[in-house]
Design a protein around this motif. Structure first.
Motif, mmCIF file in Angstrom:
data_model
loop_
_atom_site.group_PDB
_atom_site.id
_atom_site.type_symbol
_atom_site.label_atom_id
_atom_site.label_comp_id
_atom_site.label_asym_id
_atom_site.label_seq_id
_atom_site.Cartn_x
_atom_site.Cartn_y
_atom_site.Cartn_z
ATOM 1 N N MET A 1 64.487 86.250 -21.416
ATOM 2 C CA MET A 1 63.658 87.399 -20.361
ATOM 3 C C MET A 1 62.278 87.109 -20.239
ATOM 4 O O MET A 1 61.658 86.927 -21.126
ATOM 5 N N THR A 2 61.785 87.422 -19.057
ATOM 6 C CA THR A 2 60.241 87.172 -18.948
ATOM 7 C C THR A 2 59.771 88.115 -20.108
ATOM 8 O O THR A 2 60.024 89.307 -20.041
ATOM 9 N N GLN A 3 58.478 87.588 -20.409
ATOM 10 C CA GLN A 3 57.854 88.310 -21.541
ATOM 11 C C GLN A 3 56.343 88.615 -20.936
ATOM 12 O O GLN A 3 56.251 89.926 -21.319
ATOM 13 N N GLN A 4 55.783 88.059 -20.133
ATOM 14 C CA GLN A 4 54.676 88.380 -19.578
ATOM 15 C C GLN A 4 54.796 89.675 -18.813
ATOM 16 O O GLN A 4 55.807 89.771 -17.965
ATOM 17 N N VAL A 5 53.669 90.437 -18.513
ATOM 18 C CA VAL A 5 53.684 91.732 -17.789
ATOM 19 C C VAL A 5 53.451 91.288 -16.480
ATOM 20 O O VAL A 5 52.243 90.470 -15.925
ATOM 21 N N VAL A 6 54.353 91.672 -15.578
ATOM 22 C CA VAL A 6 54.409 91.175 -13.981
ATOM 23 C C VAL A 6 54.045 92.196 -13.146
ATOM 24 O O VAL A 6 54.418 93.343 -13.277
ATOM 25 N N ARG A 7 52.962 92.005 -12.553
ATOM 26 C CA ARG A 7 52.416 93.095 -11.705
ATOM 27 C C ARG A 7 52.941 92.932 -10.015
ATOM 28 O O ARG A 7 52.998 91.825 -9.582
ATOM 29 N N VAL A 8 53.609 94.151 -9.701
ATOM 30 C CA VAL A 8 54.127 94.207 -8.378
ATOM 31 C C VAL A 8 53.539 95.252 -7.435
ATOM 32 O O VAL A 8 53.236 96.294 -7.862
ATOM 33 N N LEU A 9 53.196 94.545 -6.215
ATOM 34 C CA LEU A 9 52.623 95.577 -5.207
ATOM 35 C C LEU A 9 54.066 95.902 -4.185
ATOM 36 O O LEU A 9 54.649 95.041 -3.937
ATOM 37 N N VAL A 10 54.122 97.202 -4.163
ATOM 38 C CA VAL A 10 55.233 97.509 -3.205
ATOM 39 C C VAL A 10 54.675 98.041 -1.723
ATOM 40 O O VAL A 10 53.790 99.173 -1.543
ATOM 41 N N ALA A 11 55.270 97.261 -0.680
ATOM 42 C CA ALA A 11 54.772 97.536 0.528
ATOM 43 C C ALA A 11 55.785 98.085 1.474
ATOM 44 O O ALA A 11 56.636 97.244 1.914
ATOM 45 N N ASP A 12 55.597 99.474 1.828
ATOM 46 C CA ASP A 12 56.803 99.968 2.455
ATOM 47 C C ASP A 12 56.235 101.367 3.020
ATOM 48 O O ASP A 12 55.487 101.844 2.423
ATOM 49 N N ASP A 13 56.595 101.699 4.285
ATOM 50 C CA ASP A 13 56.082 102.932 4.928
ATOM 51 C C ASP A 13 56.879 104.450 4.682
ATOM 52 O O ASP A 13 56.732 105.348 5.096
ATOM 53 N N HIS A 14 58.072 104.070 3.658
ATOM 54 C CA HIS A 14 58.918 104.892 3.613
ATOM 55 C C HIS A 14 58.666 105.620 2.327
ATOM 56 O O HIS A 14 58.965 105.073 1.345
ATOM 57 N N PRO A 15 58.188 106.867 1.890
ATOM 58 C CA PRO A 15 57.988 107.391 0.672
ATOM 59 C C PRO A 15 58.899 107.373 -0.405
ATOM 60 O O PRO A 15 58.885 107.082 -1.553
ATOM 61 N N ILE A 16 60.427 107.774 0.238
ATOM 62 C CA ILE A 16 61.418 107.693 -0.714
ATOM 63 C C ILE A 16 61.816 106.316 -1.281
ATOM 64 O O ILE A 16 62.075 106.162 -2.661
#
Length: 210
Positions: A1-16
């Motif tokens: 399992m990945t150990q390091q903290v991975v930062r994710v950018l979420v690009a989407d125009d739908h709030p839900i």
């Protein structure tokens, strides 16, 4: 399992979608939401500002299509991993976005565990495409073009615009003069009722042409 903290950018125009993805990521200890973007320009700027390791990128944003966003992001940060996050498995722009350098494709109805697994595999260096991306969905595209009065040449040029190519680059790739490319684009804008390229891409996306 990945150990390091991975930062994710979420690009989407739908709030839900933003809310749903946030809940999915927050329940995984090694994932963090680095930020949100609701248009292509915001997403590109966020790559420099937030420095995410992974971007979950909606294929169709209000101002730009996936291929153009992918190219711009990788130009700023060649190490960032870009996962196309879409509800449209048969969208013609999918292959173009993968050709531009995207690292994977995930459908929006994917289970949380599967989304997390795809991110882990891509971080580990894999390329993961969870849908069958067709080289050219010709029948569907041709029908859409006929419905809206566009020629195949106009479509080819519009698709290259969506990939971020300039008029000179399009002219060189298709063996046309720059003035011819300009004329085709002007006709395309008129047929789509668009005032500029950005509006043309947005309308073509809404119509299912791109």
């Amino acid at each position: 399992m990945t150990q390091q903290v991975v930062r994710v950018l979420v690009a989407d125009d739908h709030p839900i979608v933003l809310d749903g993805v946030t809940l999915a990521l927050q329940s995984t200890s090694w994932l963090r939401v680095a930020g949100y973007a609701r248009c292509g320009r915001e997403a590109i700027d966020a790559v420099t500002r937030s420095r995410p390791e992974v971007v979950l990128l909606d294929l169709r944003l209000p101002d730009m299509l996936g291929p153009e966003v992918v190219r711009a992001m990788l130009a700023l940060d060649p190490a960032v991993k870009i996962v196309l996050f879409t509800a449209h498995a048969d969208h013609p722009a999918l292959q173009a976005a993968l050709a531009a350098g995207a690292h994977g494709v995930v459908l929006k109805d994917t289970e949380r565990a599967d989304l997390v697994d795809v991110i882990a595999r891509i971080i580990a260096g894999e390329r993961v495409v969870s849908v069958d991306v067709q080289p050219d969905n010709g029948i569907l595209v041709n029908r859409k073009l006929r419905e809206h009065g566009l020629t195949r040449r106009e479509y080819d040029i519009l698709r290259r615009v969506a990939m971020g190519e300039t008029n000179p680059e399009i002219a060189a790739a298709l063996g046309l003069t720059r003035n011819t490319v300009k004329t085709y684009l002007q006709r395309t804008l008129e047929k789509l009722g668009a005032r500029n390229r950005v509006e043309a891409l947005s309308k073509a996306s809404q119509l299912g042409i791109l």
